[in-house]
Motif scaffolding. Structure first.
Motif, PDB file in Angstrom:
ATOM      1  N   ALA B   9       0.630  -1.024   0.069  1.00  0.00           N
ATOM      2  CA  ALA B   9      -0.106  -0.131   0.025  1.00  0.00           C
ATOM      3  C   ALA B   9       0.652   1.377   0.057  1.00  0.00           C
ATOM      4  CB  ALA B   9      -1.007  -0.076   1.121  1.00  0.00           C
ATOM      5  N   LEU B  10       1.894   1.108   0.711  1.00  0.00           N
ATOM      6  CA  LEU B  10       2.830   2.416   1.011  1.00  0.00           C
ATOM      7  C   LEU B  10       3.241   2.554  -0.403  1.00  0.00           C
ATOM      8  CD1 LEU B  10       4.073   4.328   2.437  1.00  0.00           C
ATOM      9  CD2 LEU B  10       5.991   2.834   3.057  1.00  0.00           C
ATOM     10  N   LYS B  11       3.902   1.584  -1.225  1.00  0.00           N
ATOM     11  CA  LYS B  11       4.298   1.571  -2.611  1.00  0.00           C
ATOM     12  C   LYS B  11       3.413   2.087  -3.420  1.00  0.00           C
ATOM     13  CE  LYS B  11       4.859  -1.799  -5.567  1.00  0.00           C
ATOM     14  NZ  LYS B  11       4.745  -2.914  -5.868  1.00  0.00           N
ATOM     15  N   ASP B  12       2.298   1.938  -3.276  1.00  0.00           N
ATOM     16  CA  ASP B  12       1.179   2.377  -4.318  1.00  0.00           C
ATOM     17  C   ASP B  12       1.093   3.903  -4.023  1.00  0.00           C
ATOM     18  OD1 ASP B  12       0.824  -0.039  -5.641  1.00  0.00           O
ATOM     19  OD2 ASP B  12      -1.002  -0.467  -4.421  1.00  0.00           O
ATOM     20  N   LYS B  13       1.084   4.316  -2.813  1.00  0.00           N
ATOM     21  CA  LYS B  13       0.973   5.682  -2.222  1.00  0.00           C
ATOM     22  C   LYS B  13       2.075   6.411  -2.845  1.00  0.00           C
ATOM     23  CE  LYS B  13       2.049   8.022   1.414  1.00  0.00           C
ATOM     24  NZ  LYS B  13       2.333   8.337   3.031  1.00  0.00           N
ATOM     25  N   LEU B  31       6.627  17.687   2.978  1.00  0.00           N
ATOM     26  CA  LEU B  31       7.685  17.459   2.052  1.00  0.00           C
ATOM     27  C   LEU B  31       8.862  16.596   2.490  1.00  0.00           C
ATOM     28  CD1 LEU B  31       8.501  20.446  -0.448  1.00  0.00           C
ATOM     29  CD2 LEU B  31       7.543  18.141  -0.985  1.00  0.00           C
ATOM     30  N   LEU B  32       9.167  17.362   3.932  1.00  0.00           N
ATOM     31  CA  LEU B  32      10.323  16.600   4.732  1.00  0.00           C
ATOM     32  C   LEU B  32       9.685  15.189   5.193  1.00  0.00           C
ATOM     33  CD1 LEU B  32      12.992  16.847   5.720  1.00  0.00           C
ATOM     34  CD2 LEU B  32      12.175  17.819   7.697  1.00  0.00           C
ATOM     35  N   ASP B  33       8.530  14.974   5.612  1.00  0.00           N
ATOM     36  CA  ASP B  33       7.920  13.730   6.088  1.00  0.00           C
ATOM     37  C   ASP B  33       7.971  12.758   4.885  1.00  0.00           C
ATOM     38  OD1 ASP B  33       7.711  14.650   8.397  1.00  0.00           O
ATOM     39  OD2 ASP B  33       5.488  15.020   8.231  1.00  0.00           O
ATOM     40  N   LEU B  34       7.411  13.322   3.763  1.00  0.00           N
ATOM     41  CA  LEU B  34       7.484  12.431   2.364  1.00  0.00           C
ATOM     42  C   LEU B  34       8.836  12.102   1.968  1.00  0.00           C
ATOM     43  CD1 LEU B  34       5.566  11.176   0.275  1.00  0.00           C
ATOM     44  CD2 LEU B  34       5.838  13.318  -0.978  1.00  0.00           C
ATOM     45  N   TYR B  35       9.943  13.052   2.239  1.00  0.00           N
ATOM     46  CA  TYR B  35      11.129  12.430   1.730  1.00  0.00           C
ATOM     47  C   TYR B  35      11.932  11.642   2.613  1.00  0.00           C
ATOM     48  CZ  TYR B  35      16.101  12.913   1.679  1.00  0.00           C
ATOM     49  OH  TYR B  35      17.440  12.777   1.252  1.00  0.00           O
ATOM     50  N   SER B  39      13.020   7.757   1.305  1.00  0.00           N
ATOM     51  CA  SER B  39      14.226   7.407   1.631  1.00  0.00           C
ATOM     52  C   SER B  39      14.141   6.063   2.444  1.00  0.00           C
ATOM     53  CB  SER B  39      14.944   8.501   2.457  1.00  0.00           C
ATOM     54  OG  SER B  39      14.885   9.632   1.712  1.00  0.00           O
ATOM     55  N   ASN B  40      13.337   5.922   3.505  1.00  0.00           N
ATOM     56  CA  ASN B  40      13.362   4.873   4.354  1.00  0.00           C
ATOM     57  C   ASN B  40      12.799   3.556   3.328  1.00  0.00           C
ATOM     58  OD1 ASN B  40      14.309   5.608   6.471  1.00  0.00           O
ATOM     59  ND2 ASN B  40      12.237   6.529   7.442  1.00  0.00           N
ATOM     60  N   PHE B  41      11.753   3.916   2.794  1.00  0.00           N
ATOM     61  CA  PHE B  41      11.010   2.849   1.887  1.00  0.00           C
ATOM     62  C   PHE B  41      12.155   2.286   0.821  1.00  0.00           C
ATOM     63  CE2 PHE B  41       8.751   1.312  -1.853  1.00  0.00           C
ATOM     64  CZ  PHE B  41       8.000   0.444  -1.476  1.00  0.00           C
ATOM     65  N   LEU B  42      12.906   3.108   0.189  1.00  0.00           N
ATOM     66  CA  LEU B  42      13.864   2.737  -0.825  1.00  0.00           C
ATOM     67  C   LEU B  42      15.082   1.790  -0.162  1.00  0.00           C
ATOM     68  CD1 LEU B  42      13.982   5.663  -3.369  1.00  0.00           C
ATOM     69  CD2 LEU B  42      12.999   3.240  -3.598  1.00  0.00           C
ATOM     70  N   ASP B  50       9.780  -4.041  -8.318  1.00  0.00           N
ATOM     71  CA  ASP B  50       9.843  -3.974  -9.659  1.00  0.00           C
ATOM     72  C   ASP B  50      11.011  -2.732  -9.971  1.00  0.00           C
ATOM     73  OD1 ASP B  50       8.932  -4.904 -12.217  1.00  0.00           O
ATOM     74  OD2 ASP B  50       8.330  -2.531 -12.341  1.00  0.00           O
ATOM     75  N   VAL B  51      11.852  -3.103 -11.180  1.00  0.00           N
ATOM     76  CA  VAL B  51      12.837  -2.247 -11.559  1.00  0.00           C
ATOM     77  C   VAL B  51      12.034  -0.761 -11.838  1.00  0.00           C
ATOM     78  CG1 VAL B  51      14.991  -3.464 -11.803  1.00  0.00           C
ATOM     79  CG2 VAL B  51      13.124  -3.399 -13.482  1.00  0.00           C
ATOM     80  N   THR B  52      10.905  -1.058 -12.809  1.00  0.00           N
ATOM     81  CA  THR B  52      10.493   0.302 -13.036  1.00  0.00           C
ATOM     82  C   THR B  52      10.142   1.092 -11.907  1.00  0.00           C
ATOM     83  OG1 THR B  52       9.633  -1.037 -14.792  1.00  0.00           O
ATOM     84  CG2 THR B  52       8.932   1.271 -14.757  1.00  0.00           C
ATOM     85  N   GLU B  53       9.249   0.561 -11.116  1.00  0.00           N
ATOM     86  CA  GLU B  53       8.976   1.154  -9.762  1.00  0.00           C
ATOM     87  C   GLU B  53      10.007   1.651  -9.019  1.00  0.00           C
ATOM     88  OE1 GLU B  53       4.928  -1.534  -9.174  1.00  0.00           O
ATOM     89  OE2 GLU B  53       6.858  -1.831  -8.097  1.00  0.00           O
ATOM     90  N   LEU B  54      11.066   0.900  -9.024  1.00  0.00           N
ATOM     91  CA  LEU B  54      12.366   1.457  -8.132  1.00  0.00           C
ATOM     92  C   LEU B  54      12.772   2.870  -8.830  1.00  0.00           C
ATOM     93  CD1 LEU B  54      14.684   0.866  -6.139  1.00  0.00           C
ATOM     94  CD2 LEU B  54      15.802  -0.257  -8.198  1.00  0.00           C
ATOM     95  N   PHE B  55      12.817   2.896 -10.097  1.00  0.00           N
ATOM     96  CA  PHE B  55      13.279   4.204 -10.677  1.00  0.00           C
ATOM     97  C   PHE B  55      12.513   5.357 -10.550  1.00  0.00           C
ATOM     98  CE2 PHE B  55      16.254   0.803 -12.614  1.00  0.00           C
ATOM     99  CZ  PHE B  55      17.590   1.251 -12.104  1.00  0.00           C
TER     100      PHE B  55
END
Lengths: 252, 311
Positions: B9-13, B31-35, B39-42, B50-55
């Protein structure tokens, strides 16, 4: 009771597995080469985009001119009719003679043909080399016995290159093993995560000609003039007519 | 299992945020929260998605790093992307590079990067924005017009041009640009609101209670009627757009109504306008107070201080 042929177990290590491994590796290599050789997506020239976008703007005006009031609508209508009848937004000059162009002098067609040829060569060359290799070293080899019975119909498929009319169908010749591999490796490529490899092999059999720009496509000047005609015929009706009473009716 | 779902779900968001570009309107804190979230997610999931999603997410992280002044991290993201896709094969990568250079203060380098090929229209559009900071707003407008000549149905550029004209007080031109947008997106209620606002500003400039000439007054009344109609159209499309209700309320309270009532009541068009305005005033005041929670007394006292709706 049929007589069993005795197969040297070494055949498995020196013929059967090498042929399979070589086929898989060549398939993977070929798909990488195809990816390397294929040209990237081509950019559309900006003049072409300008032409389509202007046409789109005109079409949108035709479709939803009701968001304008009468005066604005009329001035825009005149503007579009004038521009659509001039050649200002054409992406290239319209040639007046009607003789169709030779499609092979068109560079985009040539590019498409070239890439098709490259794809074909990448298919045929490695496959013929492997086939020659198998034919040269393993001609007339019986390499394996299938663990299940088959009908005689499979004989020509499984025993090509071996001239023995009475041999049980379950025995497979080397060149037939090559063909079985050629057609049946798709699951292996899928497992290796390379969907490209097989799809190009399959594409080889069902290749279509690239769309050679024939005389069929309508010329831009005709499209523009048609659009101008349509705009002339617009019957304008503004959404703002009576909007206040509509809203008052809803909310009071 | 619960953890798995939340990752998905987080990825989709995050991907949705990336595709919609909505982060451009976030507050600094958001913005800072999202950043931090990206960063954590990645750092946790970069191997499993998936690579496309990664990039795509790396690109999002780049933009957020630029916006939140994480220069080192933005460089790291950019390097990751250029390593993967090459420096000059894709317009998208070139845009990222130019943004990085611009953020580092190297405007000339960024311009040079964008200047290569007239067919690369995304780059041209970004190049246009460089003249935004020049002292002469006309120059920026000229650049925008030039770009619109090449890309006649680029809505973002039309909107930007309208904003520029509005800032300079060329309200009629701004309206023209905004009308381009609603022709292509006939249900863009916020654009209808903006057009109404521009008409309202135009009215504020044209009309003063001292106006004597009849046709001047009637012209102002007409402009105001257009403003009202555009606000009404906004309401027809999106009922809860409270700013448009406020706009209607202001239009119906405008001083020109009194002038019309005093002098031109016999004119049939004006008579109709006045009676509609009277009805709309009540409806809009009620609706606006319902939607915004401001009671009517405050509304009236506030309006006497500043008589313009917000942009």
């Amino acid at each position: 009771m049929e007589e069993e042929l005795v197969l040297d177990p070494q055949l498995k290590y020196w013929v059967l597995i090498p042929i399979s491994v070589v086929m898989v590796l060549v398939g993977l290599l070929r798909s990488s080469f195809t990816a390397l050789l294929s040209p990237g997506p081509k950019k559309t020239p900006y003049k072409k985009i300008r032409e389509t976008q202007f046409l789109r703007r005109a079409e949108c005006f035709r479709a939803s001119n009701n968001v304008l009031d009468v005066n604005q609508m009329e001035s825009r209508r005149n503007y579009f009719i004038e521009k659509l009848n001039s050649s200002e937004y054409y992406s290239e000059k319209i040639s007046t003679d009607d003789t169709p162009k030779n499609p092979f002098t068109d560079s985009s067609t040539n590019d498409a043909l070239m890439s098709m040829m490259k794809g074909n060569l990448l298919n045929y060359i490695p496959q013929s080399l492997i086939m020659a290799w198998v034919n040269f070293f393993f001609a007339d080899f019986i390499v394996m016995k299938l663990p299940f019975p088959l009908t005689d119909g499979f004989k020509s498929m499984l025993q090509s290159g071996v001239a023995t009319p009475d041999l049980n169908v379950r025995y497979v010749s080397a060149i037939s093993w090559y063909f079985v591999n050629l057609l049946g490796l798709k699951p292996i490529y899928n497992l290796l995560g390379d969907n490209e490899a097989m799809s190009t092999i399959l594409a080889q059999s069902q290749q279509t000609m690239p769309n050679i720009g024939g005389p069929g496509a309508p010329k831009v000047d005709k499209i523009f003039q048609g659009c101008a005609e349509n705009i002339k015929l617009i019957k304008h009706e503004s959404i703002f007519d009576g909007i206040a009473s509509r809203v008052i009716d809803v909310y009071s | 299992m619960a953890h798995e779902i939340s990752t998905e779900a987080l990825k989709d968001k995050l991907l949705n945020i990336s595709y919609s570009g909505v982060y451009a309107q976030f507050h600094p804190e958001q913005l800072l929260d999202l950043y931090n979230e990206v960063s954590n997610f990645l750092s946790i999931n970069s191997d499993s998605i998936d690579v496309t999603e990664l990039f795509n997410l790396t690109e999002l992280r780049f933009y957020l790093a630029i916006l939140t002044h994480h220069d080192v991290d933005s460089k790291a993201c950019l390097d990751r992307l250029t390593d993967q896709f090459g420096r000059d094969r894709s317009q998208r990568i070139k845009i990222l590079q130019s943004i990085y250079l611009e953020a580092m203060g190297d405007n000339e380098g960024a311009k040079l990067l964008l200047n290569g090929d007239p067919d690369e229209l995304d780059l041209s559009r970004r190049l246009v924005t460089f003249s935004r900071n020049s002292s002469d707003p006309e120059e920026y407008i000229a650049c925008l017009k030039f770009y619109l000549d090449v890309q006649p149905s680029d809505l973002i550029t039309w909107a930007e041009l309208a904003d520029q004209y509005q800032q300079l007080g060329h309200y009629e031109r701004a309206i023209f640009c905004l009308q381009e947008i609603i022709q292509q997106e006939p249900f863009a209620y916020n654009i209808f609101y903006k057009i109404g606002l521009n008409y309202y500003y135009l009215y504020c400039r044209e009309f003063s209670p001292k106006l004597e000439k009849k046709d001047k007054v009637l012209e102002s009344a007409n402009i105001l009627r257009k403003a009202r109609d555009h606000f009404l159209r906004t309401i027809e499309i999106c009922e809860t757009y409270s700013k448009a209700w406020l706009g209607i309320y202001l239009v119906t309270k405008a001083p020109i109504n009194d002038v019309l009532r005093a002098k031109y009541k016999d004119n049939s068009a004006m008579g109709q306008l006045l009676s509609e305005n009277d009805k709309l005033r009540e409806v809009s005041a009620k609706k606006f107070t319902d939607l915004s929670g401001i009671d009517e007394a405050t509304l009236k006292s506030d309006l006497s201080v500043s008589a313009t709706p917000s942009a």
